[in-house]
Design an enzyme around this catalytic site. Structure first.
Site, PDB file in Angstrom:
ATOM      1  N   CYS A   1       0.817  -1.231   0.000  1.00  0.00           N
ATOM      2  CA  CYS A   1       0.000   0.000   0.000  1.00  0.00           C
ATOM      3  C   CYS A   1       0.844   1.272   0.000  1.00  0.00           C
ATOM      4  O   CYS A   1       0.346   2.349  -0.319  1.00  0.00           O
ATOM      5  CB  CYS A   1      -0.945   0.011   1.191  1.00  0.00           C
ATOM      6  SG  CYS A   1      -2.113  -1.335   1.161  1.00  0.00           S
TER       7      CYS A   1
ATOM      8  N   HIS B   1      -3.468   7.379   3.357  1.00  0.00           N
ATOM      9  CA  HIS B   1      -3.813   6.099   2.743  1.00  0.00           C
ATOM     10  C   HIS B   1      -5.237   5.748   3.138  1.00  0.00           C
ATOM     11  O   HIS B   1      -5.646   5.955   4.278  1.00  0.00           O
ATOM     12  CB  HIS B   1      -2.829   5.019   3.227  1.00  0.00           C
ATOM     13  CG  HIS B   1      -3.193   3.649   2.757  1.00  0.00           C
ATOM     14  ND1 HIS B   1      -3.527   3.384   1.452  1.00  0.00           N
ATOM     15  CD2 HIS B   1      -3.276   2.460   3.418  1.00  0.00           C
ATOM     16  CE1 HIS B   1      -3.800   2.100   1.322  1.00  0.00           C
ATOM     17  NE2 HIS B   1      -3.669   1.515   2.502  1.00  0.00           N
TER      18      HIS B   1
ATOM     19  N   ASN C   1     -10.092   0.146  -0.241  1.00  0.00           N
ATOM     20  CA  ASN C   1      -8.630   0.221  -0.144  1.00  0.00           C
ATOM     21  C   ASN C   1      -8.032  -0.181  -1.488  1.00  0.00           C
ATOM     22  O   ASN C   1      -8.056  -1.355  -1.855  1.00  0.00           O
ATOM     23  CB  ASN C   1      -8.160  -0.717   0.974  1.00  0.00           C
ATOM     24  CG  ASN C   1      -6.655  -0.685   1.171  1.00  0.00           C
ATOM     25  OD1 ASN C   1      -5.924  -0.114   0.365  1.00  0.00           O
ATOM     26  ND2 ASN C   1      -6.182  -1.310   2.237  1.00  0.00           N
TER      27      ASN C   1
HETATM   28  O1  UT7 Z   1      -3.842  -1.134   3.667  1.00  0.00           O
HETATM   29  C1  UT7 Z   1      -2.984  -2.026   4.295  1.00  0.00           C
HETATM   30  C2  UT7 Z   1      -3.121  -1.992   5.743  1.00  0.00           C
HETATM   31  N1  UT7 Z   1      -4.409  -2.532   6.122  1.00  0.00           N
HETATM   32  C3  UT7 Z   1      -5.103  -1.929   7.042  1.00  0.00           C
HETATM   33  O2  UT7 Z   1      -4.733  -0.883   7.497  1.00  0.00           O
HETATM   34  C4  UT7 Z   1      -6.342  -2.628   7.530  1.00  0.00           C
HETATM   35  C5  UT7 Z   1      -6.355  -2.586   9.043  1.00  0.00           C
HETATM   36  N2  UT7 Z   1      -7.453  -3.286   9.647  1.00  0.00           N
HETATM   37  C6  UT7 Z   1      -8.753  -2.895   9.569  1.00  0.00           C
HETATM   38  O3  UT7 Z   1      -9.089  -1.998   8.835  1.00  0.00           O
HETATM   39  C7  UT7 Z   1      -9.749  -3.569  10.477  1.00  0.00           C
HETATM   40  O4  UT7 Z   1      -9.058  -4.352  11.427  1.00  0.00           O
HETATM   41  C8  UT7 Z   1     -10.784  -4.482   9.732  1.00  0.00           C
HETATM   42  C9  UT7 Z   1     -11.786  -3.599   8.999  1.00  0.00           C
HETATM   43  C10 UT7 Z   1     -10.077  -5.399   8.757  1.00  0.00           C
HETATM   44  C11 UT7 Z   1     -11.563  -5.322  10.733  1.00  0.00           C
HETATM   45  O5  UT7 Z   1     -12.186  -4.491  11.715  1.00  0.00           O
HETATM   46  P1  UT7 Z   1     -12.033  -4.810  13.281  1.00  0.00           P
HETATM   47  O6  UT7 Z   1     -12.842  -3.824  13.992  1.00  0.00           O
HETATM   48  O7  UT7 Z   1     -10.572  -4.885  13.579  1.00  0.00           O
HETATM   49  O8  UT7 Z   1     -12.735  -6.231  13.395  1.00  0.00           O
HETATM   50  P2  UT7 Z   1     -12.123  -7.625  13.874  1.00  0.00           P
HETATM   51  O9  UT7 Z   1     -11.154  -8.160  12.872  1.00  0.00           O
HETATM   52  O10 UT7 Z   1     -11.687  -7.506  15.296  1.00  0.00           O
HETATM   53  O11 UT7 Z   1     -13.417  -8.529  13.829  1.00  0.00           O
HETATM   54  C12 UT7 Z   1     -14.556  -8.271  14.683  1.00  0.00           C
HETATM   55  C13 UT7 Z   1     -15.629  -9.278  14.354  1.00  0.00           C
HETATM   56  C14 UT7 Z   1     -15.125 -10.726  14.316  1.00  0.00           C
HETATM   57  O12 UT7 Z   1     -16.134 -11.567  14.835  1.00  0.00           O
HETATM   58  P3  UT7 Z   1     -16.048 -12.092  16.364  1.00  0.00           P
HETATM   59  O13 UT7 Z   1     -14.767 -12.846  16.441  1.00  0.00           O
HETATM   60  O14 UT7 Z   1     -16.053 -10.847  17.221  1.00  0.00           O
HETATM   61  O15 UT7 Z   1     -17.284 -12.913  16.502  1.00  0.00           O
HETATM   62  C15 UT7 Z   1     -14.989 -11.003  12.844  1.00  0.00           C
HETATM   63  O16 UT7 Z   1     -15.106 -12.362  12.526  1.00  0.00           O
HETATM   64  O17 UT7 Z   1     -16.172  -9.030  13.056  1.00  0.00           O
HETATM   65  C16 UT7 Z   1     -16.155 -10.227  12.278  1.00  0.00           C
HETATM   66  N3  UT7 Z   1     -15.998  -9.869  10.870  1.00  0.00           N
HETATM   67  C17 UT7 Z   1     -17.040  -9.552  10.083  1.00  0.00           C
HETATM   68  N4  UT7 Z   1     -18.363  -9.502  10.321  1.00  0.00           N
HETATM   69  C18 UT7 Z   1     -19.148  -9.129   9.308  1.00  0.00           C
HETATM   70  C19 UT7 Z   1     -14.859  -9.764  10.166  1.00  0.00           C
HETATM   71  N5  UT7 Z   1     -15.136  -9.388   8.902  1.00  0.00           N
HETATM   72  C20 UT7 Z   1     -16.481  -9.255   8.833  1.00  0.00           C
HETATM   73  C21 UT7 Z   1     -17.353  -8.880   7.805  1.00  0.00           C
HETATM   74  N6  UT7 Z   1     -18.676  -8.826   8.085  1.00  0.00           N
HETATM   75  N7  UT7 Z   1     -16.933  -8.557   6.568  1.00  0.00           N
END
Ligand code: UT7
Length: 322
Positions: free
Chosen positions: A113, A249, A279
Protein backbone atom coordinates in the site's frame (compact mmCIF):
# COMPACT_ATOMS: atom_id res chain seq x y z
CA UNK A 1 18.67 24.06 -5.09
CA UNK A 2 16.52 21.80 -7.27
CA UNK A 3 13.17 20.58 -5.99
CA UNK A 4 10.59 18.35 -7.56
CA UNK A 5 7.12 19.73 -7.99
CA UNK A 6 3.86 18.14 -9.09
CA UNK A 7 3.00 19.54 -12.54
CA UNK A 8 -0.21 17.57 -13.00
CA UNK A 9 -2.29 14.78 -11.50
CA UNK A 10 -4.59 12.15 -13.01
CA UNK A 11 -6.52 9.08 -11.97
CA UNK A 12 -8.76 6.35 -13.25
CA UNK A 13 -11.32 4.03 -11.71
CA UNK A 14 -12.71 0.99 -13.53
CA UNK A 15 -16.36 1.33 -14.54
CA UNK A 16 -17.76 -1.57 -12.55
CA UNK A 17 -18.88 -0.60 -9.05
CA UNK A 18 -19.28 -3.35 -6.45
CA UNK A 19 -21.60 -2.33 -3.61
CA UNK A 20 -21.81 -3.61 -0.06
CA UNK A 21 -25.26 -4.98 -0.89
CA UNK A 22 -23.73 -7.24 -3.56
CA UNK A 23 -21.18 -8.51 -1.02
CA UNK A 24 -24.00 -9.26 1.42
CA UNK A 25 -25.29 -11.71 -1.14
CA UNK A 26 -21.89 -13.35 -1.49
CA UNK A 27 -20.43 -13.69 2.05
CA UNK A 28 -21.81 -13.46 5.57
CA UNK A 29 -21.57 -9.72 6.06
CA UNK A 30 -23.77 -6.65 6.24
CA UNK A 31 -23.64 -3.19 4.76
CA UNK A 32 -23.86 -1.87 8.31
CA UNK A 33 -20.81 -3.86 9.51
CA UNK A 34 -18.71 -2.76 6.53
CA UNK A 35 -19.68 0.91 6.88
CA UNK A 36 -19.23 1.03 10.65
CA UNK A 37 -15.91 -0.82 10.78
CA UNK A 38 -14.30 0.57 7.62
CA UNK A 39 -16.31 3.50 6.20
CA UNK A 40 -16.52 1.70 2.83
CA UNK A 41 -19.77 1.83 0.81
CA UNK A 42 -18.53 0.63 -2.57
CA UNK A 43 -15.38 -0.14 -4.56
CA UNK A 44 -14.46 -0.36 -8.27
CA UNK A 45 -13.43 -3.64 -9.89
CA UNK A 46 -11.39 -3.96 -13.09
CA UNK A 47 -13.18 -5.62 -16.01
CA UNK A 48 -12.10 -9.03 -17.20
CA UNK A 49 -8.96 -8.50 -19.27
CA UNK A 50 -8.42 -4.95 -17.94
CA UNK A 51 -4.90 -4.85 -16.50
CA UNK A 52 -2.90 -2.68 -14.14
CA UNK A 53 -1.11 -1.21 -17.16
CA UNK A 54 -4.44 -0.39 -18.83
CA UNK A 55 -5.76 1.56 -15.85
CA UNK A 56 -2.34 3.17 -15.25
CA UNK A 57 -2.36 4.37 -18.85
CA UNK A 58 -5.68 6.23 -18.39
CA UNK A 59 -4.42 7.84 -15.18
CA UNK A 60 -1.07 8.73 -16.81
CA UNK A 61 -2.74 10.30 -19.84
CA UNK A 62 -4.84 12.51 -17.55
CA UNK A 63 -1.79 13.52 -15.49
CA UNK A 64 0.23 14.33 -18.63
CA UNK A 65 -2.63 16.40 -20.01
CA UNK A 66 -3.02 18.29 -16.72
CA UNK A 67 0.75 18.94 -16.67
CA UNK A 68 0.86 19.99 -20.34
CA UNK A 69 3.65 17.46 -20.88
CA UNK A 70 4.02 15.03 -23.81
CA UNK A 71 4.82 11.37 -23.15
CA UNK A 72 8.16 11.67 -24.94
CA UNK A 73 9.28 14.43 -22.53
CA UNK A 74 9.15 11.99 -19.59
CA UNK A 75 12.62 10.81 -18.55
CA UNK A 76 11.70 8.52 -15.64
CA UNK A 77 8.75 6.17 -15.01
CA UNK A 78 8.19 4.63 -11.57
CA UNK A 79 5.10 2.59 -10.83
CA UNK A 80 4.06 1.37 -7.39
CA UNK A 81 2.05 -1.85 -7.54
CA UNK A 82 1.64 -5.28 -5.97
CA UNK A 83 -0.51 -6.49 -8.85
CA UNK A 84 1.69 -6.15 -11.96
CA UNK A 85 0.33 -7.35 -15.33
CA UNK A 86 3.00 -10.04 -15.67
CA UNK A 87 6.21 -10.95 -13.82
CA UNK A 88 8.34 -9.19 -16.40
CA UNK A 89 8.62 -6.84 -18.18
CA UNK A 90 7.62 -4.60 -15.31
CA UNK A 91 4.31 -2.75 -15.61
CA UNK A 92 6.36 0.48 -15.65
CA UNK A 93 8.08 -0.74 -18.85
CA UNK A 94 4.73 -1.65 -20.43
CA UNK A 95 3.37 1.78 -19.49
CA UNK A 96 6.49 3.60 -20.67
CA UNK A 97 5.98 2.17 -24.17
CA UNK A 98 2.26 3.05 -24.14
CA UNK A 99 2.98 6.71 -23.39
CA UNK A 100 5.92 6.87 -25.83
CA UNK A 101 8.68 7.56 -23.30
CA UNK A 102 10.91 4.73 -24.62
CA UNK A 103 14.53 4.94 -23.55
CA UNK A 104 14.22 6.39 -20.06
CA UNK A 105 14.55 4.30 -16.88
CA UNK A 106 11.29 2.56 -15.94
CA UNK A 107 10.70 0.25 -13.02
CA UNK A 108 8.09 -1.02 -10.57
CA UNK A 109 8.24 -0.61 -6.82
CA UNK A 110 6.57 -3.23 -4.65
CA UNK A 111 5.95 -1.67 -1.26
CA UNK A 112 2.31 -2.86 -1.05
CA UNK A 113 0.00 0.00 0.00
CA UNK A 114 2.99 2.35 0.38
CA UNK A 115 4.02 1.74 -3.25
CA UNK A 116 3.10 5.18 -4.57
CA UNK A 117 4.69 6.95 -1.62
CA UNK A 118 7.91 5.00 -2.16
CA UNK A 119 7.79 5.73 -5.91
CA UNK A 120 7.28 9.44 -5.19
CA UNK A 121 10.20 9.47 -2.74
CA UNK A 122 12.52 7.79 -5.25
CA UNK A 123 11.45 10.06 -8.12
CA UNK A 124 11.97 13.11 -5.89
CA UNK A 125 15.54 11.97 -5.25
CA UNK A 126 16.20 11.42 -8.98
CA UNK A 127 14.99 14.94 -9.72
CA UNK A 128 16.82 16.61 -6.82
CA UNK A 129 20.06 14.95 -7.92
CA UNK A 130 19.61 16.18 -11.49
CA UNK A 131 19.20 12.62 -12.86
CA UNK A 132 15.70 13.31 -14.19
CA UNK A 133 13.74 16.41 -15.16
CA UNK A 134 10.23 15.09 -15.72
CA UNK A 135 9.05 11.93 -13.99
CA UNK A 136 5.81 9.99 -14.28
CA UNK A 137 4.95 8.44 -10.91
CA UNK A 138 2.04 6.04 -10.70
CA UNK A 139 0.27 3.98 -8.05
CA UNK A 140 -1.99 1.34 -9.61
CA UNK A 141 -3.61 -1.91 -8.60
CA UNK A 142 -5.92 -4.62 -9.88
CA UNK A 143 -5.81 -5.95 -6.33
CA UNK A 144 -9.24 -7.59 -6.81
CA UNK A 145 -7.37 -10.38 -8.64
CA UNK A 146 -5.54 -11.27 -5.40
CA UNK A 147 -8.63 -11.21 -3.20
CA UNK A 148 -10.33 -14.38 -1.95
CA UNK A 149 -13.96 -13.47 -2.68
CA UNK A 150 -15.17 -16.05 -0.16
CA UNK A 151 -13.21 -14.51 2.74
CA UNK A 152 -15.39 -11.87 4.38
CA UNK A 153 -12.51 -10.55 6.48
CA UNK A 154 -10.70 -9.25 3.39
CA UNK A 155 -13.00 -9.21 0.34
CA UNK A 156 -15.08 -6.29 1.64
CA UNK A 157 -12.01 -4.07 1.93
CA UNK A 158 -10.25 -3.81 -1.41
CA UNK A 159 -10.83 -2.12 -4.77
CA UNK A 160 -9.03 -1.39 -8.05
CA UNK A 161 -7.81 1.92 -9.44
CA UNK A 162 -4.86 4.04 -10.57
CA UNK A 163 -3.47 7.47 -9.78
CA UNK A 164 -0.56 9.31 -11.38
CA UNK A 165 1.45 12.49 -11.07
CA UNK A 166 3.92 14.19 -13.37
CA UNK A 167 6.82 15.56 -11.35
CA UNK A 168 9.05 18.27 -12.76
CA UNK A 169 12.31 19.91 -11.68
CA UNK A 170 11.70 23.33 -10.15
CA UNK A 171 13.60 26.04 -8.31
CA UNK A 172 10.58 26.41 -6.11
CA UNK A 173 9.42 23.71 -3.64
CA UNK A 174 7.61 21.46 -4.33
CA UNK A 175 8.15 18.35 -2.37
CA UNK A 176 9.84 19.37 0.86
CA UNK A 177 10.74 15.87 1.94
CA UNK A 178 9.80 12.20 1.91
CA UNK A 179 10.24 9.53 4.58
CA UNK A 180 10.26 5.80 3.85
CA UNK A 181 10.40 2.89 6.28
CA UNK A 182 9.94 -0.87 6.38
CA UNK A 183 9.93 -3.63 8.98
CA UNK A 184 9.96 -7.09 7.47
CA UNK A 185 9.39 -8.73 10.83
CA UNK A 186 5.58 -8.90 10.55
CA UNK A 187 5.10 -10.88 7.37
CA UNK A 188 2.48 -13.18 8.92
CA UNK A 189 0.09 -10.29 9.67
CA UNK A 190 -0.40 -9.21 6.04
CA UNK A 191 0.78 -11.26 3.06
CA UNK A 192 -0.04 -13.37 0.04
CA UNK A 193 1.27 -16.94 0.38
CA UNK A 194 1.96 -17.32 -3.34
CA UNK A 195 4.69 -15.82 -5.49
CA UNK A 196 7.07 -16.96 -8.18
CA UNK A 197 9.56 -18.94 -6.16
CA UNK A 198 7.23 -20.05 -3.37
CA UNK A 199 3.78 -21.24 -2.61
CA UNK A 200 1.91 -22.45 -5.72
CA UNK A 201 -0.90 -24.90 -4.92
CA UNK A 202 -3.39 -26.84 -7.07
CA UNK A 203 -6.24 -24.98 -5.35
CA UNK A 204 -8.37 -22.17 -6.72
CA UNK A 205 -6.28 -19.32 -8.11
CA UNK A 206 -3.15 -21.34 -7.16
CA UNK A 207 -3.64 -20.25 -3.53
CA UNK A 208 -3.17 -16.58 -4.42
CA UNK A 209 -5.09 -14.53 -1.84
CA UNK A 210 -4.52 -11.74 0.66
CA UNK A 211 -4.20 -12.94 4.24
CA UNK A 212 -4.57 -10.28 6.90
CA UNK A 213 -4.88 -10.25 10.69
CA UNK A 214 -6.94 -7.08 10.38
CA UNK A 215 -7.20 -6.06 14.00
CA UNK A 216 -3.47 -6.42 14.68
CA UNK A 217 -2.59 -4.58 11.46
CA UNK A 218 -5.02 -1.84 12.49
CA UNK A 219 -3.22 -1.24 15.80
CA UNK A 220 0.25 -1.19 14.23
CA UNK A 221 -1.00 1.10 11.42
CA UNK A 222 -2.38 3.73 13.80
CA UNK A 223 0.78 3.76 15.93
CA UNK A 224 3.15 3.76 12.98
CA UNK A 225 1.33 6.50 11.09
CA UNK A 226 1.41 8.64 14.25
CA UNK A 227 5.16 8.14 14.37
CA UNK A 228 5.82 8.97 10.70
CA UNK A 229 3.63 12.08 10.88
CA UNK A 230 5.58 13.20 13.95
CA UNK A 231 8.90 12.46 12.21
CA UNK A 232 7.82 14.50 9.18
CA UNK A 233 6.77 17.54 11.22
CA UNK A 234 9.93 17.44 13.37
CA UNK A 235 12.32 16.99 10.43
CA UNK A 236 10.86 19.97 8.59
CA UNK A 237 10.37 22.10 11.69
CA UNK A 238 6.72 22.76 11.01
CA UNK A 239 3.81 22.85 13.35
CA UNK A 240 0.73 20.72 12.73
CA UNK A 241 -1.34 23.91 12.45
CA UNK A 242 0.59 24.73 9.25
CA UNK A 243 -0.75 21.66 7.40
CA UNK A 244 -3.60 22.63 5.09
CA UNK A 245 -4.51 19.13 3.89
CA UNK A 246 -3.98 15.56 5.01
CA UNK A 247 -4.08 13.02 2.18
CA UNK A 248 -3.90 9.68 3.95
CA UNK A 249 -3.81 6.10 2.74
CA UNK A 250 -7.42 4.99 2.39
CA UNK A 251 -7.64 1.66 4.22
CA UNK A 252 -10.10 2.39 6.99
CA UNK A 253 -11.96 5.56 7.96
CA UNK A 254 -11.19 4.87 11.64
CA UNK A 255 -7.43 4.86 10.94
CA UNK A 256 -7.78 8.10 8.94
CA UNK A 257 -9.76 9.74 11.75
CA UNK A 258 -7.13 8.72 14.31
CA UNK A 259 -4.35 10.39 12.29
CA UNK A 260 -6.47 13.52 11.76
CA UNK A 261 -7.12 13.71 15.50
CA UNK A 262 -3.42 13.43 16.21
CA UNK A 263 -2.88 16.43 13.90
CA UNK A 264 -5.85 18.33 15.39
CA UNK A 265 -7.25 18.53 11.87
CA UNK A 266 -10.99 18.82 11.26
CA UNK A 267 -12.23 16.16 8.84
CA UNK A 268 -13.07 18.77 6.21
CA UNK A 269 -9.27 19.24 5.83
CA UNK A 270 -8.78 15.52 5.27
CA UNK A 271 -9.28 13.95 1.85
CA UNK A 272 -11.46 10.86 2.17
CA UNK A 273 -12.20 8.52 -0.73
CA UNK A 274 -12.30 5.20 1.10
CA UNK A 275 -16.12 5.32 1.17
CA UNK A 276 -16.27 5.12 -2.64
CA UNK A 277 -12.96 3.46 -3.56
CA UNK A 278 -12.29 1.01 -0.71
CA UNK A 279 -8.63 0.22 -0.14
CA UNK A 280 -6.91 0.50 -3.53
CA UNK A 281 -3.47 -0.19 -2.01
CA UNK A 282 -0.74 1.71 -3.90
CA UNK A 283 -3.35 3.68 -5.84
CA UNK A 284 -5.14 5.14 -2.84
CA UNK A 285 -3.03 8.25 -2.17
CA UNK A 286 -2.66 9.42 -5.80
CA UNK A 287 -6.37 8.78 -6.41
CA UNK A 288 -7.24 10.92 -3.39
CA UNK A 289 -4.73 13.60 -4.42
CA UNK A 290 -6.17 13.83 -7.93
CA UNK A 291 -9.70 14.06 -6.57
CA UNK A 292 -8.62 16.79 -4.14
CA UNK A 293 -6.92 18.81 -6.90
CA UNK A 294 -9.68 18.41 -9.49
CA UNK A 295 -12.41 19.31 -6.99
CA UNK A 296 -10.54 22.55 -6.27
CA UNK A 297 -9.86 21.75 -2.62
CA UNK A 298 -6.06 21.41 -2.80
CA UNK A 299 -4.73 24.58 -4.44
CA UNK A 300 -1.28 25.78 -5.49
CA UNK A 301 0.72 26.84 -2.43
CA UNK A 302 -1.21 24.65 0.04
CA UNK A 303 0.83 22.60 2.54
CA UNK A 304 -0.06 18.94 2.03
CA UNK A 305 0.90 15.91 4.09
CA UNK A 306 0.53 12.47 2.49
CA UNK A 307 1.08 9.15 4.21
CA UNK A 308 0.62 5.42 3.70
CA UNK A 309 1.01 2.11 5.53
CA UNK A 310 0.89 -1.42 4.15
CA UNK A 311 2.19 -4.96 3.87
CA UNK A 312 5.83 -5.47 4.59
CA UNK A 313 5.24 -3.66 6.80
CA UNK A 314 6.06 -0.54 4.84
CA UNK A 315 5.14 3.03 5.69
CA UNK A 316 5.99 6.42 4.24
CA UNK A 317 5.10 10.09 4.14
CA UNK A 318 5.65 13.13 1.96
CA UNK A 319 5.33 16.79 2.80
CA UNK A 320 4.82 19.25 -0.04
CA UNK A 321 3.79 22.69 -1.04
CA UNK A 322 1.39 21.83 -3.81
O1 UT7 B 1 -3.84 -1.13 3.67
C1 UT7 B 1 -2.98 -2.03 4.30
C2 UT7 B 1 -3.12 -1.99 5.74
N1 UT7 B 1 -4.41 -2.53 6.12
C3 UT7 B 1 -5.10 -1.93 7.04
O2 UT7 B 1 -4.73 -0.88 7.50
C4 UT7 B 1 -6.34 -2.63 7.53
C5 UT7 B 1 -6.35 -2.59 9.04
N2 UT7 B 1 -7.45 -3.29 9.65
C6 UT7 B 1 -8.75 -2.89 9.57
O3 UT7 B 1 -9.09 -2.00 8.84
C7 UT7 B 1 -9.75 -3.57 10.48
O4 UT7 B 1 -9.06 -4.35 11.43
C8 UT7 B 1 -10.78 -4.48 9.73
C9 UT7 B 1 -11.79 -3.60 9.00
C10 UT7 B 1 -10.08 -5.40 8.76
C11 UT7 B 1 -11.56 -5.32 10.73
O5 UT7 B 1 -12.19 -4.49 11.71
P1 UT7 B 1 -12.03 -4.81 13.28
O6 UT7 B 1 -12.84 -3.82 13.99
O7 UT7 B 1 -10.57 -4.88 13.58
O8 UT7 B 1 -12.73 -6.23 13.39
P2 UT7 B 1 -12.12 -7.63 13.87
O9 UT7 B 1 -11.15 -8.16 12.87
O10 UT7 B 1 -11.69 -7.51 15.30
O11 UT7 B 1 -13.42 -8.53 13.83
C12 UT7 B 1 -14.56 -8.27 14.68
C13 UT7 B 1 -15.63 -9.28 14.35
C14 UT7 B 1 -15.13 -10.73 14.32
O12 UT7 B 1 -16.13 -11.57 14.83
P3 UT7 B 1 -16.05 -12.09 16.36
O13 UT7 B 1 -14.77 -12.85 16.44
O14 UT7 B 1 -16.05 -10.85 17.22
O15 UT7 B 1 -17.28 -12.91 16.50
C15 UT7 B 1 -14.99 -11.00 12.84
O16 UT7 B 1 -15.11 -12.36 12.53
O17 UT7 B 1 -16.17 -9.03 13.06
C16 UT7 B 1 -16.15 -10.23 12.28
N3 UT7 B 1 -16.00 -9.87 10.87
C17 UT7 B 1 -17.04 -9.55 10.08
N4 UT7 B 1 -18.36 -9.50 10.32
C18 UT7 B 1 -19.15 -9.13 9.31
C19 UT7 B 1 -14.86 -9.76 10.17
N5 UT7 B 1 -15.14 -9.39 8.90
C20 UT7 B 1 -16.48 -9.25 8.83
C21 UT7 B 1 -17.35 -8.88 7.81
N6 UT7 B 1 -18.68 -8.83 8.09
N7 UT7 B 1 -16.93 -8.56 6.57
Amino acid sequence: MIYSRILGTGSYLPERILTNAELEARVQTTDEWIRERTGIRQRHIAAEGETTCDISFHAAQRALEAAGVQGNEIDLVILGTTSPDIVFPSTACLLQHRIGANGCPAFDVNAACSGFMYALGIADKFIRSGSAKKALVVGAETISRVVDWNDRTTCVLFGDGAGAVVLGASEEAGILGTHMHADGGHRELLYTPVGISAGFTDGPNHGLAIHMSGNEVFKVAVKTLDAVVEETLTTHGIDKSQIDWLIPHQANLRIITATAKRLDMPMDRVIVTVDRHGNTSAASVPLALDEAVRSGRVKRGDMVLMEAFGGGFTWASALMRY
